[in-house]
Design a protein around this motif. Sequence first.
Motif, short mmCIF file in Angstrom:
data_model
loop_
_atom_site.label_atom_id
_atom_site.label_comp_id
_atom_site.label_asym_id
_atom_site.label_seq_id
_atom_site.Cartn_x
_atom_site.Cartn_y
_atom_site.Cartn_z
N ARG A 215 0.84 -1.21 0.00
CA ARG A 215 0.00 0.00 0.00
C ARG A 215 0.87 1.25 0.00
N ASP B 81 0.48 5.21 0.67
CA ASP B 81 -0.38 6.29 1.20
C ASP B 81 0.06 7.62 0.61
N GLN B 82 -0.90 8.45 0.34
CA GLN B 82 -0.60 9.78 -0.16
C GLN B 82 -0.31 10.73 1.00
N SER C 292 -3.87 13.91 1.19
CA SER C 292 -5.10 13.25 0.73
C SER C 292 -6.16 13.23 1.82
N LEU D 41 -1.55 9.86 -7.36
CA LEU D 41 -1.40 8.58 -6.68
C LEU D 41 -1.50 7.43 -7.67
N THR E 57 1.39 4.72 -8.31
CA THR E 57 1.08 3.31 -8.07
C THR E 57 1.30 2.49 -9.33
N GLU F 21 -10.14 3.83 -1.00
CA GLU F 21 -10.25 4.74 0.14
C GLU F 21 -9.80 3.99 1.38
N GLY F 22 -8.79 4.51 2.05
CA GLY F 22 -8.27 3.88 3.25
C GLY F 22 -8.63 4.67 4.48
N ARG G 178 -6.78 6.56 6.23
CA ARG G 178 -6.10 7.86 6.25
C ARG G 178 -6.24 8.60 4.92
N GLN H 236 -5.44 5.39 -0.98
CA GLN H 236 -4.29 4.49 -0.97
C GLN H 236 -4.15 3.84 -2.33
N VAL I 1 -2.93 0.46 -4.03
CA VAL I 1 -2.73 -0.91 -3.60
C VAL I 1 -2.18 -1.73 -4.76
#
Length: 125
Positions: free
Chosen positions: A6, A8-9, A13, A27, A31, A56-57, A59, A62, A64
């Motif tokens: 993963r 993360d931005q 974000s 992102l 990715t 959508e994660g 935080r 994301q 993946v």
Amino acid sequence: MSVDVRIDQGRLSRFLRLRGGIVERNLARRTRRTADIASDLAPGSMGDYVDWHIEEGPRGLQGVITCDHPATIFVLNGTRPHIIRPRRARALRFEVDGRVVYSAIVRQPGTRANNFLGRALRLSR
């Protein structure tokens, strides 16, 4: 078995949470680039099983990256030396230097770990 990496931005974000906006496009680009590197570093045909998506994660957004090849976990972690025995026959059949060989057991020396997903993540920065 599936293995995920993963990306993360970060805080940006979390505040911008823009689906389809500049954050998501950036992102997705990062990715995709990391997934392409992982696909190139993967041994044999394992690179064909590397895929990516944005979700959508907890935080924010994301990226993946997944690899759904059945042997991914063994490639990433390596294997210890072990003995291979036939399951459905009395002997194993394989070729050595163009010659067909039969054996009741094979002592497999193990394999070194090849963390191609981690290397792809480090190379993509």
